[in-house]
Enzyme design. Structure first.
Site, mmCIF file in Angstrom:
data_model
loop_
_atom_site.group_PDB
_atom_site.id
_atom_site.type_symbol
_atom_site.label_atom_id
_atom_site.label_comp_id
_atom_site.label_asym_id
_atom_site.label_seq_id
_atom_site.Cartn_x
_atom_site.Cartn_y
_atom_site.Cartn_z
ATOM 1 N N HIS A 285 0.885 -1.169 0.095
ATOM 2 C CA HIS A 285 0.117 -0.057 -0.002
ATOM 3 C C HIS A 285 0.719 1.343 0.005
ATOM 4 O O HIS A 285 2.001 1.459 0.751
ATOM 5 C CB HIS A 285 -0.963 -0.089 1.259
ATOM 6 C CG HIS A 285 -0.584 -0.091 2.384
ATOM 7 N ND1 HIS A 285 -0.271 0.979 3.183
ATOM 8 C CD2 HIS A 285 -0.490 -1.190 3.324
ATOM 9 C CE1 HIS A 285 0.034 0.820 4.334
ATOM 10 N NE2 HIS A 285 -0.008 -0.510 4.469
ATOM 11 N N ASP A 297 5.838 0.856 7.414
ATOM 12 C CA ASP A 297 4.215 0.370 6.924
ATOM 13 C C ASP A 297 3.830 1.713 6.169
ATOM 14 O O ASP A 297 3.446 2.498 6.449
ATOM 15 C CB ASP A 297 3.510 0.470 8.371
ATOM 16 C CG ASP A 297 2.272 0.228 7.992
ATOM 17 O OD1 ASP A 297 1.754 -0.283 6.869
ATOM 18 O OD2 ASP A 297 1.318 0.242 8.988
ATOM 19 N N GLU A 329 -5.271 1.902 2.345
ATOM 20 C CA GLU A 329 -5.178 0.564 3.026
ATOM 21 C C GLU A 329 -5.768 1.154 4.610
ATOM 22 O O GLU A 329 -6.058 0.149 5.221
ATOM 23 C CB GLU A 329 -3.766 0.077 2.965
ATOM 24 C CG GLU A 329 -4.020 -1.348 3.433
ATOM 25 C CD GLU A 329 -3.411 -1.367 4.898
ATOM 26 O OE1 GLU A 329 -3.582 -2.790 5.410
ATOM 27 O OE2 GLU A 329 -3.152 -0.316 5.541
ATOM 28 N N GLU A 330 -4.976 2.136 5.136
ATOM 29 C CA GLU A 330 -5.010 2.343 6.370
ATOM 30 C C GLU A 330 -6.473 2.875 6.921
ATOM 31 O O GLU A 330 -6.704 2.777 8.096
ATOM 32 C CB GLU A 330 -3.936 3.483 6.927
ATOM 33 C CG GLU A 330 -2.643 3.135 6.450
ATOM 34 C CD GLU A 330 -2.091 1.956 7.711
ATOM 35 O OE1 GLU A 330 -2.858 1.424 8.215
ATOM 36 O OE2 GLU A 330 -0.854 1.538 7.254
ATOM 37 N N ASP A 358 3.007 -6.245 3.136
ATOM 38 C CA ASP A 358 2.827 -5.031 3.968
ATOM 39 C C ASP A 358 3.638 -5.447 5.205
ATOM 40 O O ASP A 358 3.385 -6.101 6.203
ATOM 41 C CB ASP A 358 1.259 -5.115 4.129
ATOM 42 C CG ASP A 358 0.868 -4.036 4.970
ATOM 43 O OD1 ASP A 358 1.673 -2.994 5.300
ATOM 44 O OD2 ASP A 358 -0.472 -3.907 5.421
ATOM 45 N N HIS A 452 2.696 2.869 13.270
ATOM 46 C CA HIS A 452 1.610 3.782 13.286
ATOM 47 C C HIS A 452 1.519 5.179 14.083
ATOM 48 O O HIS A 452 1.030 5.740 14.509
ATOM 49 C CB HIS A 452 0.170 3.441 13.712
ATOM 50 C CG HIS A 452 -0.360 2.460 12.367
ATOM 51 N ND1 HIS A 452 -1.772 1.947 12.534
ATOM 52 C CD2 HIS A 452 -0.130 2.046 11.228
ATOM 53 C CE1 HIS A 452 -2.092 1.262 11.297
ATOM 54 N NE2 HIS A 452 -0.933 1.412 10.778
HETATM 55 ZN ZN LIG Z 1 0.314 -1.495 6.384
#
Ligand SMILES: [Zn+2]
Ligand SMILES: *[C@@H]1O[C@H](CO)[C@@H](O)[C@H](O)[C@H]1NC(C)=O
Ligand SMILES: *[C@@H]1O[C@H](CO)[C@@H](O)[C@H](O)[C@H]1NC(C)=O
Ligand SMILES: *[C@@H]1O[C@H](CO)[C@@H](O)[C@H](O)[C@H]1NC(C)=O
Length: 516
Positions: A285, A297, A329-330, A358, A452
């Protein structure tokens, strides 16, 4: 509940779509006359083979790309005060440009297209839950929650909802003007929030029925949704006891949030060479969360794809190879869901398998293989799983199986009957002692301590894991680009409805967030 869930996905897909074919925009002309003279040397290129494609992967090239990507994430600084590549930001647009620019100088080896789609993007600016005047610090606003009325605090009694709040009749009449207190379970959080809203609640709190905090998403926005929090079960328990004993609890809820629909885009690159009726597809992504730059990520996965796509151009292929860089995606697998939802049936059949990449370079990594199995996933998923396993075994490396439960972009493919799988190196989960013995690193610490977060920068990459896993990506591409010998055909009877039901029942995530 399952049915409900599937309809919400379908309705998202129809939100702004005309059709896949009219929406997908070719960026390169496919007529042979466009090829540079002598440029179509594919006939003279050697057939791809795993060893040579793996050997073409170098950590230097990957790291140079990561540095570029981190610079690109800084384009968002003016708006976000920190680097990010969240959808709608300059950092994300820069990422898309970078991917397209990189692919467009590869001498027309690929047919490039973009696939714009509408994406819901939510942001919570501030939130607060008080019960009996005490601030509940562990209350976490759900993703895609609407704000409280006028973005102001709302007051009311906490009203315990019957059962698990999956049915309108579970909501007592005194819910009106008050705050619904609902147990987690059976149906998605979005369903509970909508029931609460329809019953006239001014806010809702879903409390966990399992250990730990409850960070969830409401999923596809609905006008019926009310501002909704998640709460750990241990925090809720004393309140539940008091409510059951007939006590009255005053509460105040406040969420300042926004949910908007923006346009963003997937990027697809398919080899011109190779059998177009038999494609191996892979994806990572392109977006990050708003909190940080997302270099692991999913910079690690999306750049691995870009590097493999670049190196593949030195070879010819027997089967078509289709790379995807998903957007949104998130926010809940929006790009990959959109892609499979608008994919015509005859196109679906041409995808022999989908491989998800991912997070390949977590700092405290484990070599994780999705435990995809033919009895609960489309047939072929297990053969793919074993390709990864065999590679790790061959290289004297340890690996672990992890649940194949909807946390990344493979989800839509599995739900649409396409075999899938992938590898990862771990997110917020904690490395066990056993895993520290298998992989090194530190037990008791998350696989990715910057998951994140703002610190998901270049220094958040384990380069050993990244290089190694990118070679495994290369191996997977080379293997299937060369031949599908021994890999199950796509036929109708390879996907049993029962298997898909089992998958749906076990899928608790839709992206990084729990939805049920
Ligand atoms: Zn991811
Ligand atoms: C292709 O092969 C040539 C010759 O071995 C090499 O110099 C080049 O770096 C390779 N990769 C690409 C993307 O051209
Ligand atoms: C694999 O795990 C074993 C422990 O089960 C350990 O002794 C070995 O060193 C590990 N291999 C690698 C390459 O880390
Ligand atoms: C990556 O992980 C390996 C094994 O745990 C470790 O030896 C190495 O120092 C790490 N490298 C980086 C750059 O973090």
């Amino acid at each position: 509940m399952r049915t409900h869930y599937l309809t919400t996905i379908a309705s998202l897909a129809t939100l702004g779509a005309v059709s896949a074919l009219s929406e997908q925009r070719p960026l390169t002309d496919s007529s042979p006359s466009q090829l540079p003279i002598g440029g179509d040397s594919s006939r003279r290129k050697p057939l791809v083979n795993s060893e040579d494609l793996q050997a073409s992967i170098s950590i230097d090239a990957l790291l140079a790309r990561a540095k570029n990507l981190f610079k690109i994430a800084h384009l968002s600084e003016e708006e976000y005060n920190h680097p990010t590549r969240v959808i709608g930001s300059k950092g994300h647009q820069g990422t898309l440009d970078y991917i397209l620019d990189t692919l467009s100088v590869l001498n027309d080896y690929y047919t490039l297209s973009t696939q714009p789609f509408p994406a819901v993007a939510g942001a919570v600016f501030e939130s607060r839950l008080l019960i009996e005047l005490a601030l509940i610090e562990s209350a976490s606003p759900m993703s895609l929650t609407p704000p409280t009325k006028n973005k102001q605090p709302v007051d009311g009694k906490l009203v315990l909802v019957n059962n698990e709040g999956c049915d309108a009749t579970d909501y007592p009449s005194d819910i009106k003007g008050n705050i619904a207190f609902i147990k987690r379970g059976t149906c998605p959080f979005g369903t509970k929030s909508a029931h609460a809203g329809k019953a006239g609640a001014v806010a809702a709190v879903v409390f966990n029925s399992e250990k730990g905090p409850l960070a969830g998403t409401l999923g596809t926005p609905s006008d019926n949704h009310v501002a909704t929090f998640g709460l750990p079960g241990s925090v809720a328990a004393p309140f539940v006891a008091k409510l059951k004993a007939g006590d009255t609890l005053d509460a105040s809820a406040y969420i300042d949030a926004e949910v908007k629909t923006i346009r963003t885009t997937n990027i697809i690159a398919q080899t011109r060479d190779g059998d177009p009726d038999n494609c191996v597809m892979l994806g990572g992504h392109s977006d990050s969360v708003s909190e940080g730059p997302g270099i692991n990520d999913d910079g690690s996965g999306s750049l691995a794809l870009l590097e493999v796509a670049t190196q593949l151009t030195n070879f010819s292929v027997n089967n078509c190879v289709r790379f995807a860089w998903w957007s949104g995606e998130e926010e809940g697998l929006l790009g990959s869901d959109y892609y499979v939802n608008v994919l015509p049936a005859e196109e679906n059949k041409k995808i022999r398998l989908f491989m998800d990449y991912d997070m390949l370079a977590s700092p405290n990594f484990a070599y994780q293989v999705y435990d995809a199995r033919n009895d609960v996933n489309p047939v072929g998923s297990q053969e793919l799983r074993d390709l990864y396993v065999n590679w790790y075994v061959q290289h004297n490396l340890n690996y672990t199986f992890i649940p194949f439960d909807g946390r990344s972009d493979y989800d839509g493919f599995i739900r649409h009957g396409i075999p899938g799988g992938g590898i990862a190196t771990g997110a917020e989960g904690i490395k066990t002692e056993h895993e520290a013995a298998l992989f090194g690193g530190e037990a008791g610490v998350p696989y990715d301590i910057c998951y994140h977060a703002i610190c998901d920068t270049i220094s958040n990459l384990n380069l050993t894991a990244w290089e190694l896993n990118t070679k495994l990506v290369a191996h997977s591409v080379a293997t299937y680009a060369r031949s599908f010998k021994g890999f199950p055909e796509r036929t109708l009877d390879t996907v049993s409805i029962k298997a898909l039901d089992t998958y749906s029942e076990n899928a608790r995530y839709h992206g990084s967030k729990l939805f049920i």
